[in-house]
Design an enzyme around this catalytic site. Structure first.
Site, PDB file in Angstrom:
ATOM      1  N   LYS A  22       0.849  -1.207   0.000  1.00 24.33           N
ATOM      2  CA  LYS A  22       0.000   0.000   0.000  1.00 24.33           C
ATOM      3  C   LYS A  22       0.879   1.251   0.000  1.00 24.33           C
ATOM      4  O   LYS A  22       0.694   2.146  -0.824  1.00 24.33           O
ATOM      5  CB  LYS A  22      -0.894   0.023   1.249  1.00 24.33           C
ATOM      6  N   ASN A  23       1.850   1.283   0.919  1.00 21.52           N
ATOM      7  CA  ASN A  23       2.614   2.515   1.098  1.00 21.52           C
ATOM      8  C   ASN A  23       3.446   2.857  -0.129  1.00 21.52           C
ATOM      9  O   ASN A  23       3.623   4.019  -0.466  1.00 21.52           O
ATOM     10  CB  ASN A  23       3.502   2.415   2.346  1.00 21.52           C
ATOM     11  N   ARG A  93      -3.222  10.578   4.422  1.00 22.17           N
ATOM     12  CA  ARG A  93      -2.126  11.508   4.568  1.00 22.17           C
ATOM     13  C   ARG A  93      -1.140  11.476   3.406  1.00 22.17           C
ATOM     14  O   ARG A  93      -0.494  12.486   3.095  1.00 22.17           O
ATOM     15  CB  ARG A  93      -1.403  11.173   5.877  1.00 22.17           C
ATOM     16  N   CYS A 117      -4.281  13.593  12.896  1.00 24.20           N
ATOM     17  CA  CYS A 117      -4.986  12.373  12.544  1.00 24.20           C
ATOM     18  C   CYS A 117      -5.002  11.486  13.767  1.00 24.20           C
ATOM     19  O   CYS A 117      -4.394  11.811  14.782  1.00 24.20           O
ATOM     20  CB  CYS A 117      -4.349  11.681  11.355  1.00 24.20           C
ATOM     21  N   ARG A 122       1.374  14.537  13.350  1.00 19.60           N
ATOM     22  CA  ARG A 122       1.887  14.318  12.000  1.00 19.60           C
ATOM     23  C   ARG A 122       2.118  15.617  11.201  1.00 19.60           C
ATOM     24  O   ARG A 122       1.439  15.893  10.204  1.00 19.60           O
ATOM     25  CB  ARG A 122       0.980  13.355  11.232  1.00 19.60           C
ATOM     26  N   ASP A 306       4.216   0.560  12.089  1.00 17.28           N
ATOM     27  CA  ASP A 306       2.998  -0.029  11.527  1.00 17.28           C
ATOM     28  C   ASP A 306       2.744  -1.469  11.981  1.00 17.28           C
ATOM     29  O   ASP A 306       1.691  -2.041  11.666  1.00 17.28           O
ATOM     30  CB  ASP A 306       3.062  -0.008   9.988  1.00 17.28           C
ATOM     31  N   ILE A 328       7.751   6.644  17.071  1.00 14.05           N
ATOM     32  CA  ILE A 328       7.494   7.373  15.824  1.00 14.05           C
ATOM     33  C   ILE A 328       6.283   8.299  15.958  1.00 14.05           C
ATOM     34  O   ILE A 328       6.351   9.469  15.600  1.00 14.05           O
ATOM     35  CB  ILE A 328       7.287   6.402  14.633  1.00 14.05           C
ATOM     36  N   ARG A 399      -8.709   0.255   4.526  1.00 13.43           N
ATOM     37  CA  ARG A 399      -7.757   1.231   3.960  1.00 13.43           C
ATOM     38  C   ARG A 399      -6.456   0.535   3.578  1.00 13.43           C
ATOM     39  O   ARG A 399      -5.767   0.980   2.663  1.00 13.43           O
ATOM     40  CB  ARG A 399      -7.423   2.318   4.998  1.00 13.43           C
TER      41      ARG A 399
HETATM   42  C1  UD1 Z   1       5.291   6.749   8.672  1.00 17.71           C
HETATM   43  C2  UD1 Z   1       6.325   5.678   8.948  1.00 17.71           C
HETATM   44  C3  UD1 Z   1       6.296   4.729   7.802  1.00 17.71           C
HETATM   45  C4  UD1 Z   1       4.878   4.186   7.675  1.00 17.71           C
HETATM   46  C5  UD1 Z   1       3.887   5.338   7.496  1.00 17.71           C
HETATM   47  C6  UD1 Z   1       2.436   4.881   7.453  1.00 17.71           C
HETATM   48  C7  UD1 Z   1       8.472   5.890  10.049  1.00 17.71           C
HETATM   49  C8  UD1 Z   1       9.747   6.623  10.150  1.00 17.71           C
HETATM   50  N1  UD1 Z   1       7.624   6.293   9.111  1.00 17.71           N
HETATM   51  O1  UD1 Z   1       5.616   7.402   7.469  1.00 17.71           O
HETATM   52  O2  UD1 Z   1       7.205   3.667   8.011  1.00 17.71           O
HETATM   53  O3  UD1 Z   1       4.780   3.311   6.619  1.00 17.71           O
HETATM   54  O4  UD1 Z   1       4.009   6.216   8.577  1.00 17.71           O
HETATM   55  O5  UD1 Z   1       1.949   4.609   8.716  1.00 17.71           O
HETATM   56  O6  UD1 Z   1       8.235   4.959  10.779  1.00 17.71           O
HETATM   57  N2  UD1 Z   1       7.585  14.367  10.916  1.00 17.71           N
HETATM   58  C9  UD1 Z   1       7.747  15.706  11.179  1.00 17.71           C
HETATM   59  N3  UD1 Z   1       7.655  16.600  10.145  1.00 17.71           N
HETATM   60  C10 UD1 Z   1       7.420  16.194   8.853  1.00 17.71           C
HETATM   61  C11 UD1 Z   1       7.253  14.819   8.601  1.00 17.71           C
HETATM   62  C12 UD1 Z   1       7.340  13.937   9.660  1.00 17.71           C
HETATM   63  O7  UD1 Z   1       7.945  16.102  12.324  1.00 17.71           O
HETATM   64  O8  UD1 Z   1       7.356  17.047   7.953  1.00 17.71           O
HETATM   65  C13 UD1 Z   1       7.654  13.389  12.026  1.00 17.71           C
HETATM   66  C14 UD1 Z   1       6.316  12.713  12.266  1.00 17.71           C
HETATM   67  O9  UD1 Z   1       5.484  13.446  13.104  1.00 17.71           O
HETATM   68  C15 UD1 Z   1       6.729  11.402  12.859  1.00 17.71           C
HETATM   69  C16 UD1 Z   1       8.038  11.092  12.152  1.00 17.71           C
HETATM   70  O10 UD1 Z   1       8.519  12.342  11.670  1.00 17.71           O
HETATM   71  O11 UD1 Z   1       6.981  11.514  14.228  1.00 17.71           O
HETATM   72  C17 UD1 Z   1       7.890  10.076  11.031  1.00 17.71           C
HETATM   73  O12 UD1 Z   1       7.173  10.642  10.011  1.00 17.71           O
HETATM   74  P1  UD1 Z   1       7.211  10.130   8.508  1.00 17.71           P
HETATM   75  O13 UD1 Z   1       8.209   9.082   8.292  1.00 17.71           O
HETATM   76  O14 UD1 Z   1       7.222  11.330   7.637  1.00 17.71           O
HETATM   77  O15 UD1 Z   1       5.773   9.573   8.440  1.00 17.71           O
HETATM   78  P2  UD1 Z   1       5.144   8.910   7.246  1.00 17.71           P
HETATM   79  O16 UD1 Z   1       5.738   9.302   5.963  1.00 17.71           O
HETATM   80  O17 UD1 Z   1       3.681   9.057   7.476  1.00 17.71           O
END
Ligand code: UD1
Length: 422
Positions: A22-23, A93, A117, A122, A306, A328, A399
């Site tokens: 999915k991701n 997202r 969310c 996030r 996840d 995370i 989802r």
């Molecule tokens: C995250 C997971 C990913 C998972 C996805 C779906 C990690 C590192 N990432 O990816 O493996 O597949 O969720 O559930 O485990 N952050 C900031 N500012 C930003 C972007 C992120 O502070 O602009 C912080 C987030 O709040 C979080 C961390 O960084 O604490 C990880 O975020 P990120 O890897 O960007 O999240 P996803 O891409 O959603």
């Protein structure tokens, strides 16, 4: 709204096939914004998030064709809109990741801020800072990101403050069509990043180092169409594998690789689960005794956030004290009250959960899914529970898992998707 009915206590035994990721698949769909030629994806799972992404791309002017058997075709010959509406972004997202390709292709974008969310705040600051460094002017107004580039994006050296998966993907896509070289440092190492870079390179991009902390992208003028196979879903695979030992049985997942789920397999083994693997399969079986463990969720190659909820369901039935430190996302323990209603003993303090495990703790009750992976933990708990479990709000599950009930039923689960009567 559909719900799941599970009669617990049946041993799961057999072979299932992993679906496409999915991701990765969602971002590969977004890569179609970078070319006016067709992009054909094989092994794209049929999920609610995939439909949302399709709707987003169609709203930009894309043509979508479902070619059957998990094969789709997308073509964005020309863009009619560069606006990603709140209603699409808020439910998924990953939509924020359209910012990079829209800026690269059209030089402008209006993308709704995703907002909070269920699993935490996030933020998107790393995405926005990176785009600014590539030359975009960005303003936040009325809940939207307004981004514009004067002429074209310009390559830059960008050091990510945290190896954000989404930001690495967004910036990597944007940089493919930027002028000159972009160096991304402290990148996310997730296998999905490698999958996306592989497809972009097949489209003519010049990306080196994906899967390492430093990715170098030499911008090109345009990208071409492609046909590409989406990688396997690491999280679905881990969830299916756990269903075996959770019920005292054994599950083999085919069309996946241990390499990309190494941390999860290592944790399984330290819990006493027996793991076997081959070139394109992994098998998990209940060992003689399960042992408690201490887990910390981390960026790849650490334990994925996840899989945290599913591991917690498993640890509830491992005698002794285990801990999970969720590093995370804040607020990603919403499955705890529901697991507790099923008989688990879990104490949460800040980012840490203490699990007092015991043999067969779960009994069937009515529970409610609160987010995607939380739903999966309830399914696992239901499979091993005494009696019948009803899981409502499974639109969360839909989802990210394609017909999980069909896959689980194939290996011996007594599970049914039901619709409430009129
Ligand atoms: C995250 C997971 C990913 C998972 C996805 C779906 C990690 C590192 N990432 O990816 O493996 O597949 O969720 O559930 O485990 N952050 C900031 N500012 C930003 C972007 C992120 O502070 O602009 C912080 C987030 O709040 C979080 C961390 O960084 O604490 C990880 O975020 P990120 O890897 O960007 O999240 P996803 O891409 O959603």
């Amino acid at each position: 709204m559909d719900y799941l009915q599970i009669e617990g206590g049946h041993r799961l035994e057999g072979v299932v096939e992993a679906g496409g990721s999915k991701n990765s698949g969602l971002i590969l769909m977004l890569c179609s914004l970078l070319t006016d030629e067709p992009v054909v994806l094989n092994r794209l799972p049929r999920l609610r998030d995939v439909t949302t992404m399709k709707d987003l791309l169609v709203s930009f002017g894309g043509a979508f064709e479902d070619l059957g058997s998990h094969k789709i075709k997308l073509q964005l010959s020309e863009l009619k809109s560069v606006e990603a509406d709140y209603d699409l972004v808020r439910t998924m997202r990953a939509s924020i990741t359209c910012l990079g390709p829209l800026l690269a292709r059209e030089g402008k974008a209006k993308v709704s801020l995703p907002g909070g969310c269920a699993i935490g705040n996030r933020p998107v600051d790393i995405h926005l800072d990176g785009m600014r460094q590539l030359g975009a002017e960005i303003h936040l107004r009325e809940g939207y990101i307004f981004a514009e580039v004067k002429s074209s994006l310009k390559g830059a050296k960008i050091i990510l403050p945290f190896p954000s998966v989404g930001a690495t993907e967004n910036l990597m896509m944007a940089a493919t069509l930027a002028e000159g070289e972009t160096i991304l440092k402290n990148c996310a190492l997730e296998p999905e990043i490698v999958d996306i870079a592989n497809m972009l390179n097949k489209m003519g991009a010049k990306i080196k180092g994906a899967g390492s902390k430093e990715i170098r992208i030499s911008g090109v003028h345009n990208l071409c169409g492609v046909e590409y196979d989406v990688m396997f879903d690491r999280i679905e695979t881990a969830t299916l594998l756990l269903a075996g030992p959770m019920t005292g049985g054994s599950v083999r997942v085919e069309k996946c690789r241990r390499n990309e789920i190494g941390a999860v397999c290592n944790i399984f083994e330290s819990c006493g689960i027996s793991i076997k693997s081959g070139d394109d399969w992994v098998e998990a079986s209940a060992g003689i005794d399960f042992k408690p463990v201490d887990i910390v969720t981390e960026p790849f190659p650490g334990c994925p956030t996840d899989v945290q909820a599913q591991l917690m369901a498993f640890l509830c039935q491992v005698p002794g004290g285990s801990t999970i430190d969720e590093r995370i996302f804040e607020n990603r323990f919403m499955h705890v009250p529901e697991l507790s209603r099923m008989g688990a003993e879990i104490y949460v303090k800040g980012s840490k959960a203490e699990i007092c495990g015991r043999k067969s703790p779960f009994h069937g009750v009515k529970v409610m899914a609160t987010d995607l992976r939380a739903s999966a933990s309830l399914v696992l708990a239901g499979l091993s529970a005494k009696g019948a479990t009803t899981i409502r709000r499974i639109y969360h599950l839909d989802r990210g898992y394609e017909q999980i009930e069909t896959k689980l039923a194939k290996i011996g689960a007594k599970i049914q998707r039901l619709s409430p009567g009129p």
